[in-house]
Structures are given as C-alpha cells and as structure tokens.
Motif scaffolding. Sequence first.
Motif, short mmCIF file in Angstrom:
data_model
loop_
_atom_site.label_atom_id
_atom_site.label_comp_id
_atom_site.label_asym_id
_atom_site.label_seq_id
_atom_site.Cartn_x
_atom_site.Cartn_y
_atom_site.Cartn_z
N THR A 132 0.78 -1.26 -0.03
CA THR A 132 0.04 -0.25 0.27
C THR A 132 1.11 1.46 0.16
OG1 THR A 132 -0.05 -0.26 2.00
CG2 THR A 132 -1.55 -1.17 1.22
N ARG A 133 1.97 1.49 0.26
CA ARG A 133 2.68 2.51 0.53
C ARG A 133 4.56 2.02 -0.16
NH1 ARG A 133 2.65 4.48 6.60
NH2 ARG A 133 3.82 6.32 6.17
N ARG A 134 5.04 3.68 -0.58
CA ARG A 134 6.44 2.65 -1.09
C ARG A 134 7.36 3.65 -0.38
NH1 ARG A 134 8.28 2.18 -6.22
NH2 ARG A 134 10.02 3.67 -5.84
N ASP A 135 6.89 4.43 1.02
CA ASP A 135 7.91 3.98 2.14
C ASP A 135 8.05 3.32 3.44
OD1 ASP A 135 5.24 5.11 2.30
OD2 ASP A 135 6.12 6.59 3.99
N THR A 136 8.44 2.20 2.29
CA THR A 136 8.08 0.96 3.64
C THR A 136 9.63 0.60 3.29
OG1 THR A 136 5.77 0.51 3.14
CG2 THR A 136 7.45 -1.37 3.99
N ILE A 137 10.03 0.04 5.04
CA ILE A 137 11.83 -0.64 4.94
C ILE A 137 11.15 -2.11 6.23
CG2 ILE A 137 13.68 -1.11 6.03
CD1 ILE A 137 13.55 2.37 6.26
N ILE A 138 11.20 -3.21 5.16
CA ILE A 138 11.22 -4.28 5.48
C ILE A 138 12.46 -4.97 6.07
CG2 ILE A 138 9.94 -6.51 5.65
CD1 ILE A 138 8.18 -5.75 3.67
N VAL A 139 12.52 -5.38 7.77
CA VAL A 139 13.78 -6.27 8.47
C VAL A 139 13.50 -7.21 8.51
CG1 VAL A 139 15.73 -6.02 9.74
CG2 VAL A 139 14.97 -3.76 9.32
N ALA A 140 13.48 -8.23 7.85
CA ALA A 140 13.53 -9.64 8.13
C ALA A 140 14.79 -10.48 7.94
CB ALA A 140 12.96 -9.56 6.02
N SER A 141 14.04 -11.61 8.87
CA SER A 141 15.79 -13.03 8.85
C SER A 141 15.08 -13.72 7.19
CB SER A 141 15.18 -13.76 10.07
OG SER A 141 13.65 -14.66 9.53
#
Length: 701
Positions: A132-141
């Motif tokens: 839903t939004r481009r200003d997204t950071i996802i921190v994942a394993s």
Amino acid sequence: MSQHFVLKSEYQPAGDQPKAIEQLVDSLSAGNKAQTLLGVTGSGKTFTVANVIERLQRPTLVIAHNKTLAAQLCNEFREFFPENAVEYFVSYYDYYQPEAYLPRTDTYIEKEAEINQEIDRLRHAATQAILTRRDTIIVASVSCIYALGSPEEYKKTILHLEPGRSARSEVLHTLIDMQFERTTADVERGKFRARGDVIEVMPKNEEVVYRISFYDDLIDKIEKLEHVSRKFIETMKEFWLFPATHFVSPPAERARVIKAIDAELTERLASLEKDGHVLEAERLKRRTRYDMEMIRNIGYCSGIENYSRYFDGRVPGTPPYTLIDYFPKDFLMVMDESHVTATQVGGMYEGDKSRKQTLIDHGFRLPSAADNRPLQFHEFEERINQVIFTSATPGKYEAKVSAAVVEQIIRPTGLVDPEVIVRPVTAKVERAEGAEKAEMLERSGADLARHSDTSDGVIQQTGKSQVEDLIEEITIRAEKGERTLVTTLTKKMAEDLTEFLKERNIKVQYLHSDILTLTRVQILSELRKGMHDVLVGVNLLREGLDLPEVTLVAILDADKEGFLRSETSLIQTIGRAARNVKGQVILYADQMTGSLKRALHETNRRRAIQVAYNEKHGITPKTVASRVKDIREIFGVEVDPRAKDVLRLELVAEPHEIAEVIDEKERLMKQAARKLDFETAAILRDELVILKEELEKTKKK
C-alpha cells in the motif's frame, strides 16, 4: 501519511560516511546490481544505509541472519524514519518442530508449532505496508525466502468497506472467505462477531476493533474502537481489510485446486501400489482425502502450505512466492552481515529438500509438497533488483559479484582497531618438579603440536605457555578494573579453562551456546559491572552488547586453521576490543598461518587509516562511554530498585488483586512485544505463569 522517506537524526554523516554514501548512491544510480559496504564495527553502517535509502526513495528489504539482530536493526531504522513504515518480518514460531519421518525407527513426527501471535501481526503489517505504500522498509530474517502465498491472490481478496455500500450478508460471506473466524466471545485478531445490525472485526495487523453498523441492509457507519476498553477512536470514511492468512483460497478456486490434488493423488497411488507399497498408498490416501475435504468445506487445512503449488497455479518445480514477490520491481535489498547471511540463504534449500523427500517416499505427502520450499540460491539471486552487502569482513561471494566495494574504515569517534600481539601456545617447561601441572599448562590447547618456525620474528617468545601468560595478563587488567574475553576452540576446553581459572581465584564466567538470550545478556551485564573479570567462550561473535570495559581479547590456539580461526572470524573477534582506547588482542600461535597473516595485515591497515585520520583532524580517541544498566533498562523499561520484591508481594495478595495484576502484566507484555522488546516480554510472560498458578491455588483454598 508520508509517501517519501524522511531521515530524522541529530547527527550528520562524518568520517568515511559521506564518501561511502556518495559512492553507493552513484553505483546504484548507474544500475549496478550488487555493491558492498565494507564497514568496520562502530563506523555507523546502518546510518550510512539509511542515508542511501533517503536519497534513492525506494522500498527496501533488509535481511539479517537472526531474529535478535533483525529486531535491533528494525528499531534503529524506526528511529531514523519515524514518519515512514518500518516493519519486522521473521518466522512467527516460538517453537517449531517440522513434519518429519525417520524410516530406520518407523517414527513419524507430526508438525508441532507454537505461533507467536504478536509476530504474526507484524508479518501481516509488513505485507500490507509494502502493498500500500512505497515508503516502506521491511527488516526480515531468512524467513523471507520461504513460501508465503501469492501476492496477487492476497490483493484480490482485500475487502473495501464504506458507508452506503455492501450488504450485511455479503460482508459476512466475504469475511469467512478471507479466513476470519466467527466468534460469540471477545473479538481477537483474525476474528469477527456479528450481532443484529452490527459486525465487529479485528484485523490481523492491528489491535483495534472496527465496528460496522448497518441500516436498511447497507453500511451506515464504520467506527474504530480501542479493543479492550471499547473507547471510541474515530469514525472511518472507508476501511480496507486484508485477509487473515497469506494462503488465501477464494471459493471459485477451491474446485480447481481440489480437482488438481485429486488427479495427482490418483497418479501417485497407482505408482505406489504398482511398486508394492501398500501401506504408504493407504496412508497417503487417508491423509490427502481428509485435507481435500477440509479445503472443500472451510477453505483451509493443517499443512495447507504443502498444496501451495496448486493454489498459486504454478507448474511443477517452479519456486514459490515469497515476501520478495510482494515488493515492487525497483526495490532495494540490503544484506546485513553478508558474510554470514549469504551462506545461510544458500543452505536453506538442501536441508528442507532432504526432509520433504523422505515424507514423500513414505506416503505422508504428495510429490507436489516438494514445491513448498525455500528459494534456491540462484532463484534468490534472480529476484534481486539491486543489493548492498554490508559487513566488516565480506566473503568471496560478495567480492565476486559486487561492481563496487565501498570502504567505511574511519570511526567518527576516533577509536582505532586494537593493537595485536602474537605469542606462542607452548613453551619449554622444566619438568623436574610439578611435572603434571606443567603438562596440563602445556596442553591447554586442543590437540597441540609444537612448531619451531618463528624465524620471521612476529611471534613474541615469553618462555610461558598460553595459559600461564593469559593468567598474568588477566591479573594485570583485573587490578585496574578492566575486563578480558577469552576464546577457545572447543566447548570442553572452555569448560576446563573456566574451572582452571576459578581454582586460581579469578572471577570468571563461561558463555556457551546453550545459554538463553536473556541469561546471556545478564552475564554480559554482570561482566560490565565487575562481577566477573573474565568471560570464556568458543564463539563470542554473536550479536550482544558493546563491552567498552574489555581491554583484552585473548584468542587461544589461533594457528589452528578452521572456521573459528579463519581470516573472517579472527578479524571479527579482534574487533571485540575496539571499544576501548587500551584495547589489545593477544593471538596465541606457534606458527603464522595464512589466515593469521591476512587478519593481521587487514587489522593493521585499518588501524593506520584511522590513526592518520585522527592526526589530520586533531581527534583524541576516547573509550565508548556507556552506562551499565539493569537488564530491563537495556531494553527500554524503567526499573524500580525494589522490583525484586514486587513479585513476592504480588503472590501473597488476595485472589481479586492477583487477577488485576495479571491483567496489568498482560497489557505490559503486549506493549513490550509491540516495541520488539521480546526479552522484557519473556520476563513478564514467566511472571504471568507464576501468578496464574498462584491464583489457581488461592481459589482452591
């Protein structure tokens, strides 16, 4: 709601950071697929990456090699980008025993899992944010390379509600199709309640209730409420509701899926019976038909992910959809501690394949279950748009694929890499008296061998064995109130050395892999407070707290080539002494191995760069000042000095008072989990178990 990354920080890029930011941005803007940020510990790699993200304005996936490190990074990025979506995506299992079969003992191990509901909420929040939004950071394993379900089907099932539209019966049927569970009790995440003209539903990604009121069979009003107190928050003009699971099966698709599963089952049964595997055929027929019936009636079954190939419409052998597929094509990937993470990503597929094939061969799963798997490494590479590898010691893979290797050697604090000294493992000891003691000291390393090739003059001859010399160095530092870290080659050697030092009245503690995260942090805190002078371990590279009190890192048997004494491990371990201006590292070795020479050369090179920078800018290095905090303070929770007695007082309270305490602790536990402060949440959870047991005892009296 901002759709642009806005970096908030009281600091400005310094040291090597401005140059590193420009070089990374230039390389990415030129279209290069891979680039490496070679940054020493304490140089501010995360801040550099945050600046790059702000400059490029692209959705970003950050991959870390464990949950703890991912949580730390997520919180750092949330501080840098408070107005943007920074989400956390890791495996939602607190406990996970995968389905398996052991042919030698004819033992079937059923899948057993305990899902952490808070992490499940965060996973849904992550996928919804990126869609839903481009200003997204996802921190994942590395959980991000496992099957997740089709993003297209997920998007198709989104429910859009607004006043004046949608009949009550239509909304109810859609909620069921979206895998929301109907309840007559309290509304929880992933559940809804329908009473008269009112439907209340709690999304999977929020802890609020949406009350949908109907009039004349159409939506009249949508209200947002606090889920416990039912306090009114706001009236919604519209409401977008996402599915309760990532594995969505619309009713129209179920018939197609069941038909495809049935066709594969028929073919597989014929093959098993032809080969005389009657037991396996009967087992497979029973299990699969039960799953088909569950899917037909409720759209879901236990282990539904094993049929994901059919739900996704994939052909045999093709990779599954993963979190990466939820990102737009121009996304940026950041692989943190890439020397570990890249290897971890590459190893996931083979382990999963072996376990799945055994289940298939013995009739527990259809062959299509093999397509519910993590990505193979080449498939992972194909899905990378552009990537930044970050590490203090990049591996050969990063060097091979990177178009640019950007160095960030200078620490803005001025701290230099520690002085490194090489001393011998063994020494000639007179055996006329106390022979047994001398022999034990000489054999302090595992499988030691004598070497005489020290003609290059690098190894300092002391006339003492490594343990004798180590005890002297520990004593010198303990008298000054300083701390020592010691790394050994084996767990047994670490245990023996710890006992040996205790017998000599040295305050020592042993840190090993069996110690839980919470206990580990407590031991590190005790080391800083001076309750221990020495910490002994096999691998002290796991992410923990900064230890500025440590002035000596001793690496025993540094000339034994292998994983723990490789160039990468040595450089990383040497960095543990880089928080104190008096930092020193002693490598105990009888010969100079290739790894030792390369590690020493790289450390000296980095040290020279920092020293030159300090001299040019008139910087005087200072030891990192960091207040020693209580374990709960470390994770952002204020602690009353009387806290140790609080639980004891709570346990002697009246039943109704204990119940109130339980409610409050549950609230605090959920609050801590929302902040990704899982250590504090674990403390509160353990206290809740004790309080609930006491409440039951009190009621029985």
